[in-house]
Design a protein around this motif. Structure first.
Motif, mmCIF file in Angstrom:
data_model
loop_
_atom_site.group_PDB
_atom_site.id
_atom_site.type_symbol
_atom_site.label_atom_id
_atom_site.label_comp_id
_atom_site.label_asym_id
_atom_site.label_seq_id
_atom_site.Cartn_x
_atom_site.Cartn_y
_atom_site.Cartn_z
ATOM 1 N N PRO A 2 0.828 -1.208 0.000
ATOM 2 C CA PRO A 2 0.000 0.000 0.000
ATOM 3 C C PRO A 2 0.863 1.259 0.000
ATOM 4 C CG PRO A 2 -0.155 -1.153 2.104
ATOM 5 C CD PRO A 2 0.707 -1.981 1.214
ATOM 6 N N GLU A 3 0.314 2.331 -0.547
ATOM 7 C CA GLU A 3 1.053 3.594 -0.580
ATOM 8 C C GLU A 3 1.271 4.160 0.819
ATOM 9 O OE1 GLU A 3 -0.389 6.505 -3.305
ATOM 10 O OE2 GLU A 3 -0.706 5.017 -4.881
ATOM 11 N N ARG A 4 0.294 3.959 1.703
ATOM 12 C CA ARG A 4 0.408 4.433 3.083
ATOM 13 C C ARG A 4 0.103 3.283 4.023
ATOM 14 N NH1 ARG A 4 -3.498 8.786 4.301
ATOM 15 N NH2 ARG A 4 -2.531 8.525 6.296
ATOM 16 N N SER A 5 0.787 3.260 5.150
ATOM 17 C CA SER A 5 0.523 2.223 6.145
ATOM 18 C C SER A 5 -0.865 2.396 6.723
ATOM 19 C CB SER A 5 1.553 2.305 7.272
ATOM 20 O OG SER A 5 2.830 2.026 6.791
ATOM 21 N N PHE A 6 -1.560 1.286 6.901
ATOM 22 C CA PHE A 6 -2.875 1.333 7.521
ATOM 23 C C PHE A 6 -2.882 0.584 8.846
ATOM 24 C CE2 PHE A 6 -2.691 -2.075 4.465
ATOM 25 C CZ PHE A 6 -3.109 -3.174 5.195
ATOM 26 N N SER A 7 -1.768 -0.045 9.176
ATOM 27 C CA SER A 7 -1.588 -0.700 10.473
ATOM 28 C C SER A 7 -0.090 -0.795 10.729
ATOM 29 C CB SER A 7 -2.222 -2.093 10.475
ATOM 30 O OG SER A 7 -1.510 -2.959 9.619
ATOM 31 N N TRP A 8 0.294 -1.323 11.862
ATOM 32 C CA TRP A 8 1.715 -1.375 12.184
ATOM 33 C C TRP A 8 2.361 -2.709 11.818
ATOM 34 C CZ3 TRP A 8 -2.336 -0.824 15.447
ATOM 35 C CH2 TRP A 8 -2.654 -1.908 16.240
ATOM 36 N N THR A 9 1.597 -3.677 11.327
ATOM 37 C CA THR A 9 2.156 -4.967 10.947
ATOM 38 C C THR A 9 1.639 -5.380 9.583
ATOM 39 O OG1 THR A 9 2.201 -5.648 13.264
ATOM 40 C CG2 THR A 9 2.425 -7.368 11.625
ATOM 41 N N LEU A 10 2.552 -5.741 8.687
ATOM 42 C CA LEU A 10 2.207 -6.304 7.385
ATOM 43 C C LEU A 10 2.951 -7.628 7.250
ATOM 44 C CD1 LEU A 10 2.592 -3.144 5.131
ATOM 45 C CD2 LEU A 10 0.466 -4.157 5.922
ATOM 46 N N TYR A 11 2.290 -8.627 6.712
ATOM 47 C CA TYR A 11 2.910 -9.937 6.531
ATOM 48 C C TYR A 11 3.013 -10.273 5.055
ATOM 49 C CZ TYR A 11 1.921 -10.575 11.469
ATOM 50 O OH TYR A 11 1.876 -10.428 12.827
ATOM 51 N N ASP A 39 7.428 4.849 8.631
ATOM 52 C CA ASP A 39 7.466 6.205 9.197
ATOM 53 C C ASP A 39 8.239 6.275 10.514
ATOM 54 O OD1 ASP A 39 5.961 7.046 7.048
ATOM 55 O OD2 ASP A 39 4.055 6.929 8.126
ATOM 56 N N ASP A 40 8.351 5.143 11.205
ATOM 57 C CA ASP A 40 9.081 5.104 12.475
ATOM 58 C C ASP A 40 10.554 4.752 12.284
ATOM 59 O OD1 ASP A 40 6.763 5.647 13.963
ATOM 60 O OD2 ASP A 40 6.221 3.527 14.006
ATOM 61 N N GLY A 41 10.974 4.540 11.031
ATOM 62 C CA GLY A 41 12.360 4.180 10.766
ATOM 63 C C GLY A 41 12.648 2.691 10.876
ATOM 64 N N ASP A 42 11.599 1.886 10.974
ATOM 65 C CA ASP A 42 11.776 0.440 11.103
ATOM 66 C C ASP A 42 11.884 -0.228 9.735
ATOM 67 O OD1 ASP A 42 11.525 0.505 13.921
ATOM 68 O OD2 ASP A 42 9.331 0.504 13.728
ATOM 69 N N HIS A 43 12.754 -1.212 9.650
ATOM 70 C CA HIS A 43 12.903 -2.035 8.453
ATOM 71 C C HIS A 43 12.143 -3.345 8.644
ATOM 72 C CE1 HIS A 43 16.126 0.158 6.357
ATOM 73 N NE2 HIS A 43 16.640 0.401 7.548
ATOM 74 N N PRO A 44 11.810 -4.022 7.549
ATOM 75 C CA PRO A 44 11.193 -5.341 7.677
ATOM 76 C C PRO A 44 12.143 -6.326 8.371
ATOM 77 C CG PRO A 44 11.015 -4.556 5.411
ATOM 78 C CD PRO A 44 11.927 -3.616 6.139
ATOM 79 N N VAL A 45 11.551 -7.306 9.010
ATOM 80 C CA VAL A 45 12.283 -8.397 9.641
ATOM 81 C C VAL A 45 11.665 -9.676 9.115
ATOM 82 C CG1 VAL A 45 12.817 -9.540 11.830
ATOM 83 C CG2 VAL A 45 12.730 -7.047 11.712
ATOM 84 N N GLY A 46 12.499 -10.644 8.722
ATOM 85 C CA GLY A 46 11.928 -11.863 8.189
ATOM 86 C C GLY A 46 12.907 -13.011 8.139
#
Length: 81
Positions: A2-11, A39-46
């Motif tokens: 998505p262009e903008r985050s709609f929640s704090w977790t995406l899988y 927006d918080d500066g977090d990168h994906p983790v996986g």
């Protein structure tokens, strides 16, 4: 994505057969995803577990904006033999 985050977790999940010739392409895709920053500066983790027909296994661990490659964690080695 998505262009903008709609929640704090995406899988994102993937399960399937990949030809060895496509592994470099797939790793490049994962590396691009690893660079995303929210927006918080977090990168994906996986975590990706790659197993071969000969019983070999590798792990891709996504953290800190990079893909780190190595043997799978000890706990998973017994199930991929």
């Amino acid at each position: 994505m998505p262009e903008r985050s709609f929640s704090w977790t995406l899988y994102v999940t993937y399960g399937g057969d990949v030809r060895v010739q496509a592994l470099d392409w797939l790793r490049a895709q994962v590396a691009e995803i690893a660079k995303f920053v929210d927006d918080d500066g977090d990168h994906p983790v996986g975590f990706f577990l790659l197993t071969g027909e000969a019983g070999d296994a590798r792990a891709w661990i996504v953290r800190d904006g990079e893909v780190h490659e190595g043997p799978p964690p000890e706990e998973l080695r017994a199930i991929v033999r």
